[in-house]
Design a protein around this motif. Structure first.
Motif, PDB file in Angstrom:
ATOM      1  N   ARG A 256      11.923 -21.486  21.693  1.00 55.34           N
ATOM      2  CA  ARG A 256      12.095 -22.933  21.608  1.00 55.34           C
ATOM      3  C   ARG A 256      13.227 -23.425  22.504  1.00 55.34           C
ATOM      4  NH1 ARG A 256      13.131 -23.360  16.435  1.00 55.34           N
ATOM      5  NH2 ARG A 256      11.020 -23.884  15.768  1.00 55.34           N
ATOM      6  N   THR A 257      14.330 -22.678  22.541  1.00 55.84           N
ATOM      7  CA  THR A 257      15.512 -23.163  23.248  1.00 55.84           C
ATOM      8  C   THR A 257      15.540 -22.813  24.728  1.00 55.84           C
ATOM      9  OG1 THR A 257      16.731 -21.165  22.566  1.00 55.84           O
ATOM     10  CG2 THR A 257      16.913 -23.119  21.148  1.00 55.84           C
ATOM     11  N   GLN A 258      14.994 -21.635  25.096  1.00 56.20           N
ATOM     12  CA  GLN A 258      15.091 -21.225  26.492  1.00 56.20           C
ATOM     13  C   GLN A 258      13.758 -20.883  27.138  1.00 56.20           C
ATOM     14  OE1 GLN A 258      17.913 -18.053  25.844  1.00 56.20           O
ATOM     15  NE2 GLN A 258      16.336 -16.477  25.699  1.00 56.20           N
ATOM     16  N   GLY A 259      12.690 -20.913  26.331  1.00 57.01           N
ATOM     17  CA  GLY A 259      11.361 -20.718  26.900  1.00 57.01           C
ATOM     18  C   GLY A 259      10.927 -19.278  27.044  1.00 57.01           C
ATOM     19  N   TYR A 260      11.787 -18.328  26.722  1.00 53.72           N
ATOM     20  CA  TYR A 260      11.430 -16.907  26.803  1.00 53.72           C
ATOM     21  C   TYR A 260      12.292 -16.148  25.800  1.00 53.72           C
ATOM     22  CZ  TYR A 260      15.704 -16.756  29.624  1.00 53.72           C
ATOM     23  OH  TYR A 260      16.997 -16.883  30.054  1.00 53.72           O
ATOM     24  N   VAL A 261      11.927 -14.900  25.511  1.00 54.72           N
ATOM     25  CA  VAL A 261      12.654 -14.120  24.514  1.00 54.72           C
ATOM     26  C   VAL A 261      13.314 -12.915  25.163  1.00 54.72           C
ATOM     27  CG1 VAL A 261      11.115 -14.853  22.658  1.00 54.72           C
ATOM     28  CG2 VAL A 261      10.623 -12.741  23.888  1.00 54.72           C
ATOM     29  N   VAL A 262      14.441 -12.516  24.591  1.00 53.39           N
ATOM     30  CA  VAL A 262      15.185 -11.332  25.041  1.00 53.39           C
ATOM     31  C   VAL A 262      15.357 -10.442  23.802  1.00 53.39           C
ATOM     32  CG1 VAL A 262      17.257 -10.484  26.184  1.00 53.39           C
ATOM     33  CG2 VAL A 262      16.400 -12.779  26.713  1.00 53.39           C
ATOM     34  N   PRO A 263      14.415  -9.551  23.542  1.00 48.16           N
ATOM     35  CA  PRO A 263      14.428  -8.758  22.302  1.00 48.16           C
ATOM     36  C   PRO A 263      15.720  -7.996  22.055  1.00 48.16           C
ATOM     37  CG  PRO A 263      12.311  -8.560  23.389  1.00 48.16           C
ATOM     38  CD  PRO A 263      13.201  -9.290  24.341  1.00 48.16           C
ATOM     39  N   GLU A 264      16.359  -7.478  23.132  1.00 49.53           N
ATOM     40  CA  GLU A 264      17.581  -6.697  22.922  1.00 49.53           C
ATOM     41  C   GLU A 264      18.744  -7.549  22.417  1.00 49.53           C
ATOM     42  OE1 GLU A 264      17.105  -7.295  27.456  1.00 49.53           O
ATOM     43  OE2 GLU A 264      15.842  -6.882  25.705  1.00 49.53           O
ATOM     44  N   SER A 265      18.612  -8.882  22.497  1.00 48.63           N
ATOM     45  CA  SER A 265      19.666  -9.766  21.998  1.00 48.63           C
ATOM     46  C   SER A 265      19.400 -10.234  20.567  1.00 48.63           C
ATOM     47  CB  SER A 265      19.816 -10.982  22.914  1.00 48.63           C
ATOM     48  OG  SER A 265      18.686 -11.839  22.804  1.00 48.63           O
ATOM     49  N   PHE A 266      18.267  -9.868  19.998  1.00 53.43           N
ATOM     50  CA  PHE A 266      17.957 -10.276  18.620  1.00 53.43           C
ATOM     51  C   PHE A 266      19.004  -9.708  17.668  1.00 53.43           C
ATOM     52  CE2 PHE A 266      13.031 -10.488  19.329  1.00 53.43           C
ATOM     53  CZ  PHE A 266      13.223 -11.548  20.193  1.00 53.43           C
ATOM     54  N   ASN A 267      19.419 -10.507  16.683  1.00 51.45           N
ATOM     55  CA  ASN A 267      20.362 -10.002  15.673  1.00 51.45           C
ATOM     56  C   ASN A 267      20.044 -10.475  14.262  1.00 51.45           C
ATOM     57  OD1 ASN A 267      21.270 -12.688  15.719  1.00 51.45           O
ATOM     58  ND2 ASN A 267      22.971 -12.205  17.090  1.00 51.45           N
ATOM     59  N   HIS A 268      18.908 -11.194  14.095  1.00 52.87           N
ATOM     60  CA  HIS A 268      18.501 -11.630  12.759  1.00 52.87           C
ATOM     61  C   HIS A 268      17.089 -11.172  12.404  1.00 52.87           C
ATOM     62  CE1 HIS A 268      22.046 -14.148  12.725  1.00 52.87           C
ATOM     63  NE2 HIS A 268      21.760 -14.578  11.520  1.00 52.87           N
ATOM     64  N   GLY A 269      16.310 -10.835  13.392  1.00 54.27           N
ATOM     65  CA  GLY A 269      14.942 -10.413  13.149  1.00 54.27           C
ATOM     66  C   GLY A 269      13.945 -11.430  13.659  1.00 54.27           C
ATOM     67  N   THR A 270      12.746 -10.946  13.964  1.00 58.07           N
ATOM     68  CA  THR A 270      11.698 -11.843  14.438  1.00 58.07           C
ATOM     69  C   THR A 270      11.156 -12.679  13.284  1.00 58.07           C
ATOM     70  OG1 THR A 270       9.914 -10.260  13.997  1.00 58.07           O
ATOM     71  CG2 THR A 270      11.016 -10.109  16.147  1.00 58.07           C
ATOM     72  N   SER A 271      10.378 -13.671  13.618  1.00 59.78           N
ATOM     73  CA  SER A 271       9.761 -14.513  12.590  1.00 59.78           C
ATOM     74  C   SER A 271       8.892 -13.682  11.666  1.00 59.78           C
ATOM     75  CB  SER A 271       8.934 -15.619  13.254  1.00 59.78           C
ATOM     76  OG  SER A 271       9.761 -16.510  13.968  1.00 59.78           O
ATOM     77  N   ALA A 272       8.112 -12.775  12.245  1.00 62.48           N
ATOM     78  CA  ALA A 272       7.235 -11.935  11.437  1.00 62.48           C
ATOM     79  C   ALA A 272       8.038 -11.047  10.500  1.00 62.48           C
ATOM     80  CB  ALA A 272       6.349 -11.082  12.345  1.00 62.48           C
ATOM     81  N   GLN A 273       9.139 -10.486  10.982  1.00 56.11           N
ATOM     82  CA  GLN A 273       9.978  -9.631  10.141  1.00 56.11           C
ATOM     83  C   GLN A 273      10.618 -10.409   9.001  1.00 56.11           C
ATOM     84  OE1 GLN A 273      12.499  -8.178  13.314  1.00 56.11           O
ATOM     85  NE2 GLN A 273      11.554  -6.148  13.267  1.00 56.11           N
ATOM     86  N   ARG A 274      11.081 -11.601   9.288  1.00 53.10           N
ATOM     87  CA  ARG A 274      11.753 -12.392   8.260  1.00 53.10           C
ATOM     88  C   ARG A 274      10.767 -12.813   7.171  1.00 53.10           C
ATOM     89  NH1 ARG A 274      16.876 -15.738  10.301  1.00 53.10           N
ATOM     90  NH2 ARG A 274      17.289 -15.277   8.117  1.00 53.10           N
ATOM     91  N   ARG A 275       9.566 -13.179   7.576  1.00 48.71           N
ATOM     92  CA  ARG A 275       8.541 -13.514   6.579  1.00 48.71           C
ATOM     93  C   ARG A 275       8.185 -12.289   5.743  1.00 48.71           C
ATOM     94  NH1 ARG A 275       5.821 -15.717  11.027  1.00 48.71           N
ATOM     95  NH2 ARG A 275       4.278 -14.037  10.837  1.00 48.71           N
ATOM     96  N   GLU A 276       8.038 -11.158   6.413  1.00 47.56           N
ATOM     97  CA  GLU A 276       7.630  -9.938   5.714  1.00 47.56           C
ATOM     98  C   GLU A 276       8.642  -9.513   4.662  1.00 47.56           C
ATOM     99  OE1 GLU A 276       6.809  -5.184   6.555  1.00 47.56           O
ATOM    100  OE2 GLU A 276       7.009  -6.578   8.249  1.00 47.56           O
ATOM    101  N   TRP A 277       9.921  -9.517   5.024  1.00 44.75           N
ATOM    102  CA  TRP A 277      10.923  -9.023   4.084  1.00 44.75           C
ATOM    103  C   TRP A 277      11.193  -9.999   2.956  1.00 44.75           C
ATOM    104  CZ3 TRP A 277      12.394  -4.213   3.319  1.00 44.75           C
ATOM    105  CH2 TRP A 277      12.131  -3.284   4.327  1.00 44.75           C
TER     106      TRP A 277
END
Length: 297
Positions: A256-277
């Motif tokens: 949403r903010t930058q138009g692309y994702v950088v997985p190695e910078s994730f520190n909270h989890g993806t949307s799918a992971q957050r929903r799952e847990w």
């Protein structure tokens, strides 16, 4: 969520409109500018002016230090005025905190332990915690140093407007997630993580942070499980929480903010992971279902 008429927690500290505290008490209140003013050497002239002003006020019988150490008083700054809507949001937050107290107290008792209730600080604009100074832009957070949750109620408006996550149970999920961090602090997860993080690379720390955050999501789901059993949930509440978890996933936020994702910078989890847990905690109602530190997440 059926929250009206229910008990509000006595552990709420309402600091809205205080601007983060006064000068000399670690607060984010008045700051004296001593940088360069106009050109080279301007910093020194600025200090001289302040010194002259200090003694001029003292000569008039006014103690400048006392003025600076006091809260601003009077009407809060623009944008921090209390309204009926904000007071209702504060009442709602107090009820949600009380409901988390009841649930976690019961869970801890079943394990032969005592649940130490956290405080929740409601603030506006900026706040000083044992973890340092923070502005509303940082969002809700938990500080293990003073065992307090910090929440600017304006975040709920932003949650709905900017992130597309409306509904009172989306808001309840946010509070329950921060309470989940408090539970982690009590059971030793946060202290262990903070000790390990100092020996980790940034990439390793990010990966461990994801596991910590997802466990807090799962704990929020555990709370929702028992809240549902009490008959407090309404149609659509779980969907609101799942949507909120989805909208604040690292991948969704970055896209949403930058138009692309950088997985190695994730520190909270993806949307799918957050929903799952969150769903794991919701469906099981058990702490042992929230072990995010074993296997893949």
């Amino acid at each position: 969520m059926r929250w009206r008429g229910r008990r509000q927690s006595s552990n709420v500290e309402d600091q809205r409109g205080r601007g983060g505290g006064g000068f000399g008490r670690g607060g984010g209140g008045v700051r004296i500018p001593v940088g360069r003013i106009g050109g080279r050497g301007g910093g020194l002239s600025g200090i001289i002016i302040l010194v002259v002003l200090f003694f001029a006020l003292r000569a008039c019988g006014i103690d400048p230090l006392e003025m600076l150490s006091q809260d601003t008083g009077g009407a809060p700054p623009a944008g921090q005025q209390r309204t009926q809507a904000s007071d209702e949001a504060a009442q709602f937050a107090g009820v949600v905190l009380a409901e988390t107290e009841d649930v976690w107290k019961g869970i801890f008792q079943a394990e032969g332990a005592t649940y130490a209730e956290p405080k929740m600080v409601l603030f506006s604009g900026q706040v000083r915690s044992a973890c340092g100074f923070a502005s509303a832009a940082s969002g809700p957070f938990y500080c293990p140093g003073d065992k307090k949750l910090y929440l600017d109620l304006n975040f709920f408006d932003e949650l709905a407007r900017r992130f597309g996550a409306s509904g009172d149970f989306a808001q309840a999920y946010v509070i329950a997630h921060e309470v989940g961090h408090h539970v982690q602090n009590l059971i030793g997860v946060l202290p262990k993580f903070n000790a390990m993080r100092q020996r980790m690379s940034q990439t390793e720390a990010n990966q461990m942070s994801i596991r910590v955050e997802l466990q807090a999501d799962c704990f929020a789901g555990v709370w929702a499980h028992f809240t549902a059993q009490k008959g407090l949930l309404e149609t659509g509440d779980i969907d609101e929480a799942l949507n909120a978890a989805n909208q604040i996933g690292d991948d969704t936020l970055q896209r949403r903010t930058q138009g692309y994702v950088v997985p190695e910078s994730f520190n909270h989890g993806t949307s799918a992971q957050r929903r799952e847990w969150f769903s794991r905690g919701l469906e099981s109602g058990r702490l042992d279902a929230c072990d995010t530190f074993k296997g893949p997440v």
